[in-house]
Design an enzyme around this catalytic site. Structure first.
Site, PDB file in Angstrom:
ATOM      1  CD  GLU A   5      -1.096  -8.236   7.841  1.00 36.56           C
ATOM      2  OE1 GLU A   5      -0.868  -9.558   7.694  1.00 36.56           O
ATOM      3  OE2 GLU A   5      -2.113  -8.155   8.482  1.00 36.56           O
ATOM      4  CE1 TYR A   7      -1.164  -7.892   4.533  1.00 43.00           C
ATOM      5  CE2 TYR A   7       0.838  -8.216   3.193  1.00 43.00           C
ATOM      6  CZ  TYR A   7       0.043  -8.687   4.177  1.00 43.00           C
ATOM      7  OH  TYR A   7       0.621  -9.488   5.133  1.00 43.00           O
TER       8      TYR A   7
END
Ligand code: GDP
Ligand code: MN
Length: 379
Positions: free
Chosen positions: A189, A101
């Site tokens: 993101e 991530y």
């Protein structure tokens, strides 16, 4: 403003980040054609403004164009978190060796953008933060200098051992930060950022949330707005110059000024009610704005009472009173209205409302309690 994954992907790609090619489609025929052009296995991905599409069945791998077509039939039209899927992204399927991530957010505590990375990617980052916070690594970015190379390298070493991958990931982090700034984003993101068995580092998903206040100076980003995938009430409110956010409660709130709107919502909760919305009709409120506001509030079937809380300064309370009277003549409200107003032209406003059969209160606590009580009785 939310962007779709395919829009965010193209902005990340423009920033230099490796992203698989792909194309958007709205019908199974188009999906099949794109899959045929790509050749080999593809992934079919729902394009809605929601995360967790994978878990909801909105991301499916297909071995061939016929299977891609079948997935498209299932995904197009399905609902994910209340949103109907109208478009899918078709992209070559990637082989995944690991999922990480990487995200940039505005952090209120440090008053800076913060870049966050985790080797536990692919799943909800909120879940990682709750269960295994030690797997999240953060650096606050000084906006004067941007994300510096040594900061990016330090974070990348938390993700990978292989130096080549570390360097590639560090470059991607710097590119992601630049894309974040370029878009005027409040969030950027990549989840998952994958490694392939061949050692490449690739962004498989992309999410960008743009700060609406940045849009005036970013025509290219503003043009990406997809009105069809936004709540109709929020679109209408924005176009009328109202700030409206729908919530889950049953007391519709119509207030002037963001601070008073929040204080009103707090007071609704204090007296045991639940606000159905945040709605700020703004400083100078014409009767038209009030009519639009009432139309938007009454469209929500959960609303059981409507509370006006108006503090007249620049806003003239008689304008608001005229708007309420005009609105109740032109639209069926269907639930009781409680009005509290005080300030500029208060006496005129009270007369206008009395003339139309409304009572006007000046005490905020009293008005809120009444609205909460009426909503409870109707529920
Ligand atoms: P989200 O669930 O809305 O975040 O959608 P993602 O794009 O992140 O996809 C969810 C999951 O599907 C990813 O974490 C991957 O595990 C998987 N996935 C997505 N694209 C591919 C792909 O091209 N190949 C493979 N093998 N899995 C994929
Ligand atoms: Mn994802």
């Amino acid at each position: 403003m939310n962007l779709h994954e395919y829009q965010a992907r193209s902005l990340l790609k423009a920033a230099g980040i490796p992203v698989p090619d792909g194309d958007v489609a709205a019908t199974p025929d188009e999906v099949e054609a794109i899959a045929r052009r790509i050749g080999g296995a593809v992934v079919v991905k729902a394009q809605v403004h929601a995360g967790g599409r994978g878990k909801a069945g909105g991301v499916k791998l297909a071995a061939d164009p016929a299977e891609a077509r079948r997935h498209a039939q299932a995904i197009l039209g399905m609902q994910i978190k209340g949103l109907i899927v109208e478009k899918v992204l078709v992209a070559p399927a990637a082989d995944i060796a690991s999922e990480s991530y990487v995200g940039v957010i505005i952090d209120r505590a440090s008053q800076r953008p913060v870049i966050m990375v985790s080797p536990a990617g692919g799943v909800d980052i909120e879940e990682v933060a709750a269960k295994t916070p030690e797997k999240i690594f953060k650096v606050a970015i000084d906006p004067r200098f941007g994300l510096l190379p040594h900061q990016a390298m330090g974070l990348a070493f938390e993700l990978y051992r292989d130096l080549g991958q570390v360097r590639r990931a560090a470059t991607i982090m710097q590119q992601l930060y630049r894309a974040f700034v370029h878009a005027g984003a409040s969030l950027a993101e990549i989840n998952p950022l994958i490694t392939t068995p061949g050692g490449e580092v690739v962004a498989l998903d992309a999410k960008l949330v743009v700060d609406d206040n940045e849009l005036d100076r970013r025509a290219d980003i503003a043009a990406l707005r997809d009105v069809s995938s936004e709540a109709p009430s929020e679109v209408e409110a924005r176009e009328a110059g109202l700030s409206y956010i729908q919530l889950d409660g049953n007391v519709g709130c119509c207030v002037n000024g963001a601070g008073l709107a929040m204080a009103t919502m707090d007071l609704v909760k204090h007296y045991g009610g639940e606000p159905a919305n945040f709605l700020d009709i703004g400083g100078s409120s014409s009767p038209e704005k009030v009519i639009t506001a009432l139309r938007i509030i009454t469209r929500d079937p959960k609303v059981k009472s409507i509370l006006f809380n108006i503090f007249g300064g620049i806003t003239r309370t008689d304008d608001v009173a005229n708007g309420i009277v005009a609105a109740t003549r032109s639209i069926a409200i269907g639930c009781p209205i409680v009005i509290r107003l005080t300030g500029t032209n208060e006496a005129i406003a009270v007369d206008i409302l009395r003339g139309a059969g409304f009572e006007a209160l000046t005490d905020m606590d009293e008005a809120v309690q009444q609205a909460v009580k009426l909503a409870r009785e109707a529920a």
